[in-house]
Design a protein around this motif. Structure first.
Motif, PDB file in Angstrom:
ATOM      1  N   TRP A 100      48.076  56.661  12.905  1.00 41.45           N
ATOM      2  CA  TRP A 100      49.202  57.340  13.092  1.00 41.45           C
ATOM      3  C   TRP A 100      49.110  58.863  12.563  1.00 41.45           C
ATOM      4  CZ3 TRP A 100      53.889  59.262  13.855  1.00 41.45           C
ATOM      5  CH2 TRP A 100      54.553  60.037  12.780  1.00 41.45           C
ATOM      6  N   MET A 101      48.228  59.079  11.505  1.00 41.10           N
ATOM      7  CA  MET A 101      48.084  60.505  11.016  1.00 41.10           C
ATOM      8  C   MET A 101      47.551  61.447  12.063  1.00 41.10           C
ATOM      9  SD  MET A 101      48.128  60.464   6.922  1.00 41.10           S
ATOM     10  CE  MET A 101      46.764  61.046   6.994  1.00 41.10           C
ATOM     11  N   ALA A 102      46.692  60.943  12.945  1.00 39.61           N
ATOM     12  CA  ALA A 102      45.838  61.603  13.837  1.00 39.61           C
ATOM     13  C   ALA A 102      46.691  61.521  15.342  1.00 39.61           C
ATOM     14  CB  ALA A 102      44.509  61.103  14.002  1.00 39.61           C
ATOM     15  N   PHE A 150      41.808  59.958  18.679  1.00 37.54           N
ATOM     16  CA  PHE A 150      41.338  58.591  19.133  1.00 37.54           C
ATOM     17  C   PHE A 150      41.361  58.409  20.531  1.00 37.54           C
ATOM     18  CE2 PHE A 150      42.699  57.526  14.845  1.00 37.54           C
ATOM     19  CZ  PHE A 150      41.700  56.675  14.377  1.00 37.54           C
ATOM     20  N   GLY A 151      41.725  59.340  21.356  1.00 38.33           N
ATOM     21  CA  GLY A 151      41.811  59.174  22.711  1.00 38.33           C
ATOM     22  C   GLY A 151      40.868  59.990  23.726  1.00 38.33           C
ATOM     23  N   GLU A 152      39.899  60.777  23.023  1.00 39.43           N
ATOM     24  CA  GLU A 152      39.064  61.341  23.924  1.00 39.43           C
ATOM     25  C   GLU A 152      37.770  61.101  23.396  1.00 39.43           C
ATOM     26  OE1 GLU A 152      39.197  65.893  23.819  1.00 39.43           O
ATOM     27  OE2 GLU A 152      41.303  65.742  23.747  1.00 39.43           O
ATOM     28  N   GLU A 153      36.926  61.021  24.448  1.00 36.02           N
ATOM     29  CA  GLU A 153      35.622  60.034  24.476  1.00 36.02           C
ATOM     30  C   GLU A 153      34.523  61.002  23.499  1.00 36.02           C
ATOM     31  OE1 GLU A 153      33.547  59.364  28.308  1.00 36.02           O
ATOM     32  OE2 GLU A 153      35.491  58.973  29.079  1.00 36.02           O
ATOM     33  N   HIS A 154      34.529  61.779  23.387  1.00 34.79           N
ATOM     34  CA  HIS A 154      33.776  62.936  22.517  1.00 34.79           C
ATOM     35  C   HIS A 154      34.079  63.007  20.837  1.00 34.79           C
ATOM     36  CE1 HIS A 154      36.230  66.122  23.642  1.00 34.79           C
ATOM     37  NE2 HIS A 154      35.717  66.740  22.556  1.00 34.79           N
ATOM     38  N   ILE A 180      36.486  57.956  14.039  1.00 34.99           N
ATOM     39  CA  ILE A 180      36.516  56.804  13.199  1.00 34.99           C
ATOM     40  C   ILE A 180      35.394  56.706  11.846  1.00 34.99           C
ATOM     41  CG2 ILE A 180      35.719  54.110  13.375  1.00 34.99           C
ATOM     42  CD1 ILE A 180      36.855  54.218  16.297  1.00 34.99           C
ATOM     43  N   ALA A 181      34.430  57.727  12.103  1.00 39.27           N
ATOM     44  CA  ALA A 181      33.181  57.835  11.151  1.00 39.27           C
ATOM     45  C   ALA A 181      33.969  58.558   9.973  1.00 39.27           C
ATOM     46  CB  ALA A 181      32.201  58.662  11.628  1.00 39.27           C
ATOM     47  N   ILE A 193      30.483  48.133  11.652  1.00 40.89           N
ATOM     48  CA  ILE A 193      31.723  48.724  11.850  1.00 40.89           C
ATOM     49  C   ILE A 193      32.346  47.592  12.935  1.00 40.89           C
ATOM     50  CG2 ILE A 193      30.481  50.375  13.365  1.00 40.89           C
ATOM     51  CD1 ILE A 193      34.163  51.002  11.983  1.00 40.89           C
ATOM     52  N   PHE A 194      33.613  47.325  12.499  1.00 43.54           N
ATOM     53  CA  PHE A 194      34.395  46.471  13.508  1.00 43.54           C
ATOM     54  C   PHE A 194      35.788  46.677  13.348  1.00 43.54           C
ATOM     55  CE2 PHE A 194      36.654  42.807  14.413  1.00 43.54           C
ATOM     56  CZ  PHE A 194      36.527  42.474  15.694  1.00 43.54           C
ATOM     57  N   ASP A 195      36.219  46.336  12.275  1.00 46.50           N
ATOM     58  CA  ASP A 195      37.711  46.243  12.025  1.00 46.50           C
ATOM     59  C   ASP A 195      38.617  47.421  12.470  1.00 46.50           C
ATOM     60  OD1 ASP A 195      36.817  44.116  10.703  1.00 46.50           O
ATOM     61  OD2 ASP A 195      37.936  44.727   8.742  1.00 46.50           O
ATOM     62  N   THR A 196      38.019  48.971  12.251  1.00 48.06           N
ATOM     63  CA  THR A 196      38.520  49.908  12.655  1.00 48.06           C
ATOM     64  C   THR A 196      38.718  50.100  14.208  1.00 48.06           C
ATOM     65  OG1 THR A 196      37.668  50.955  10.700  1.00 48.06           O
ATOM     66  CG2 THR A 196      38.789  52.481  12.155  1.00 48.06           C
ATOM     67  N   VAL A 197      37.608  49.737  14.584  1.00 50.85           N
ATOM     68  CA  VAL A 197      37.603  49.936  16.078  1.00 50.85           C
ATOM     69  C   VAL A 197      38.469  48.869  16.868  1.00 50.85           C
ATOM     70  CG1 VAL A 197      35.980  49.518  18.254  1.00 50.85           C
ATOM     71  CG2 VAL A 197      35.277  50.690  16.256  1.00 50.85           C
ATOM     72  N   ALA A 198      38.690  47.563  16.228  1.00 50.89           N
ATOM     73  CA  ALA A 198      39.250  46.514  16.730  1.00 50.89           C
ATOM     74  C   ALA A 198      40.837  46.848  16.669  1.00 50.89           C
ATOM     75  CB  ALA A 198      38.957  45.226  16.022  1.00 50.89           C
ATOM     76  N   VAL A 199      41.429  47.404  15.661  1.00 56.97           N
ATOM     77  CA  VAL A 199      42.771  47.603  15.412  1.00 56.97           C
ATOM     78  C   VAL A 199      43.057  48.808  16.218  1.00 56.97           C
ATOM     79  CG1 VAL A 199      44.274  48.462  13.915  1.00 56.97           C
ATOM     80  CG2 VAL A 199      42.795  46.715  13.078  1.00 56.97           C
ATOM     81  N   THR A 200      42.181  50.046  16.304  1.00 55.28           N
ATOM     82  CA  THR A 200      42.690  51.258  16.852  1.00 55.28           C
ATOM     83  C   THR A 200      42.313  51.282  18.383  1.00 55.28           C
ATOM     84  OG1 THR A 200      40.849  52.398  16.308  1.00 55.28           O
ATOM     85  CG2 THR A 200      42.550  52.446  14.732  1.00 55.28           C
TER      86      THR A 200
END
Lengths: 315, 314
Positions: free
Chosen positions: A147-149, A171-175, A181-182, A249-256
């Motif tokens: 949300w903040m980003a 969260f939307g751009e490949e690079h 997320i890191a 790393i999984f949760d953050t990726v799975a949710v966003t």
């Protein structure tokens, strides 16, 4: 499984443990029986939910298995497939990028925080506040930062706007997605890591700093000459723990992002998850799991060697 | 602190000492500033959660950087708890779809509580056997427990999922809880460290009085270790409350009878319409999901900090 975890029953007749004075025997036997009683639930849980799945997982990695029909032995087919699977190597590269950014930033920030706390204050309130993000669920952290980003309404982009940067699609751009997320997870873990390092700092005698100060050393010099060298063994352990965690790393990726955009955030864990639970290719997913174990063990050993974790300069 | 002020009291050349003193003071102020900056970075997202959850979702776009809630309302919370009517919800930018938030909340409470009680109790028993009793293979088994920490959870989750499927335990509390109910290597290790330090003399005295091991364990060891056991219970509760991956695997997206809060939140996000998500409702939900942890922290913060420092030492 029972054979590998030698069940500690006292075998009558067989030489039970050490042979000492005969009077001690009944006592020892009572010990064994009590031990069995106390260890049994945990041993059962360990055998069924840790040891057996590990063995089973290694076996499954040599099979073709979709959960619907029994696993069919396929030799090293999964492993040869693995070597030629560009998606797997891509996911490994993505994970590595994540780990390098995450651990790099997090370790530097955590050392700085730990040293600042160590030299400035003993307030456990402050340490507690910095620990707070670590206690909150990954899912919550991921959603708040998502949300903040946000591209249009996110407060981070509002900040960037004030200092003259255009809005970024974090969260939307490949690079940008992996660095984003890191850094989100740096936010979650920096206080925790700082606390582990802080514990190590407390083992360094204060007298060393006092002596250095009498000799006219500045804080800056003391940090490089005293703190960092003496912290090395603790730092090595902290790095091993955090790097292993970072690879998972999984949760953050799975949710966003669910691996997107265009697989740019498809980390190894997520790729395994997808293979197993979207395509039900359990054999191949297990083979990737084995590869992950080998990689983690290799990385850990390498770190311990490099940082000479076993030796201390404090003697 | 004392170390820093030392050079000034040493009678060297007065002028450089004074200059250094000033530099030290500026350095200290800068150091404090950096530390507080990090405190701010740590706390800001929590504030932003609160600020967003109290806003009217329809009006968020009108002032995205407002420090205070935009058009303040409790609508977000009403939508989360199903107190808003469809019209009310949609008027504030919610989807109006009913979410069984109370159910997910209850499920999370049940799962975390059952895991905590079982895991702490059985791990304490095992820790006692490792710390105090002599039996063949003890050290080997303990080593085996510790090596389990090296295996990535996802690897173990695959066969465990298979097992739960074969037992017909998918979409049940048992399926979510069982793998964590009997032990985790960390819990056993953590308690063993404390039991090793319990004085043997008390134990021997009780034994002379004819007490057996179970009696010693329940009447002596457990009460004497109440503090570390409580700490472990708090950590276990927080971890179980936050767990996402395993409950996600063993519950079906189409069946939400035993869905826990973390999984529900993950779905909540992906189910909101593209383009105009209900941010206010989502932040209200995340804040409620984080609340138990925040409360535990408010009550036991110092204890949690100390235990993590302790795990850093060993």
């Amino acid at each position: 499984m029972a054979d590998t975890v030698s069940v500690p029953t006292p075998r009558p007749g067989a030489p039970a443990g050490r042979r000492r004075s005969p009077q001690a025997r009944p006592h020892v036997r009572r010990d064994h029986r009590a031990a069995l009683f106390f260890i049994l639930p945990a041993l059962l849980g360990f055998g069924v939910f840790y040891l057996w799945p590990t063995i089973r997982g290694v076996y499954l990695s040599f099979t073709d298995y979709s959960l619907l029909t029994p696993p069919a032995w396929s030799g090293v087919a999964n492993y040869t497939k693995l070597i030629g699977d560009a998606s797997f190597w891509r996911s490994l590269a993505v994970t590595l990028e994540y780990v390098v950014i995450n651990i790099g930033v997090q370790t530097i920030v955590a050392i700085a925080l730990a040293v600042l706390m160590h030299r400035l204050t003993r307030s456990s309130f402050l340490r507690g506040v910095l620990l707070l993000p670590y206690l909150v669920a990954n899912v919550v952290v991921a959603l708040v930062w998502y949300w903040m980003a946000d591209y249009t309404l996110g407060v981070v982009n509002q900040f960037l706007g004030w200092i003259g940067f255009g809005p970024l699609g974090f969260f939307g751009e490949e690079h940008l997605v992996i660095p984003t997320i890191a850094l989100v997870n740096v936010w979650r873990h920096m206080g925790y890591t700082a606390l582990l390092i802080f514990a190590g700092l407390q083992a360094i005698p204060r007298s060393l700093y006092e002596a250095a100060a009498v000799d006219g050393s500045t804080e800056w010099r003391s940090f490089w000459r005293i703190t960092l060298p003496l912290l090395r063994p603790v730092l090595a352990m902290v790095l091993v723990i955090t790097v292993i965690g970072s690879f998972q790393i999984f949760d953050t990726v799975a949710v966003t992002t669910q691996g997107g955009p265009a697989d740019a955030s498809k980390v190894v864990y997520y790729y395994i998850f997808e293979k197993a639970f979207s395509q039900f290719d359990f054999g191949y997913a297990s083979a990737m799991g084995v590869a992950l174990i080998v990689i983690l063990a290799g990385v850990s050993l390498f770190q311990l060697r490099l940082l000479r974790a076993g030796e201390s300069d404090l003697s | 602190m004392t170390a820093v002020s030392m050079p000034a009291t040493k009678t060297r050349a007065a002028a450089p000492a004074e200059r250094r003193g000033r530099r030290v003071r500026i350095g200290r102020i800068a150091a404090w500033a950096v530390l507080w900056l990090f405190v701010l970075i740590t706390l800001f997202p929590f504030y932003w959660m609160l600020r967003t959850s109290l806003s009217n979702n329809r009006m968020l776009f009108s002032d995205p950087s407002s420090w205070l809630p935009v058009a303040p309302t409790l609508g977000g919370y009403e939508r989360v708890f199903g107190l808003a009517t469809l019209q009310e919800a949609q008027a504030q930018g919610g989807s109006g779809a009913s979410i069984r938030f109370w159910l997910y909340l209850r499920n999370s409470v049940i799962v975390a509580a059952v895991i905590t009680v079982g895991q702490v109790f059985f791990s304490a028993m095992a820790a006692y056997a490792f710390a105090r009793l002599r039996w063949p293979g003890r050290d080997k088994v303990f080593f085996l427990f510790l090596t389990a920490l090296m295996v990535p959870p996802i690897f173990i989750h695959l066969p465990n999922f298979e097992l739960m499927k074969n037992l017909g335990l998918l979409n049940t509390f048992a399926g979510i809880v069982l793998p964590y109910l009997f032990m985790t290597p960390f819990a056993v290790f953590f308690l063993r460290q404390f039991f090793l330090n319990v004085s043997r003399e008390v134990e021997e005295a009780a034994m002379i009085d004819g007490a057996g091991y179970p009696r010693i364990f329940f009447r002596l060891i457990l009460p004497m270790s109440a503090a570390p056991i409580a700490t472990l219970a708090i950590l276990t509760y927080i971890n179980s409350w936050n767990e996402y991956f395993w409950p996600l695997l063993v519950t079906d997206p189409t069946n939400d009878d035993v869905r826990v809060l973390t999984v529900a939140l993950g779905l909540f996000k992906s189910q909101t319409p593209q383009g105009s998500p209900d941010w206010a409702g989502l932040m209200a939900a995340t804040l409620v999901a984080a609340l138990p942890v925040l409360l535990l922290f408010a009550a036991f913060g110092k204890r949690i900090v100390n235990s993590i420092q302790f795990s850093g030492l060993k």
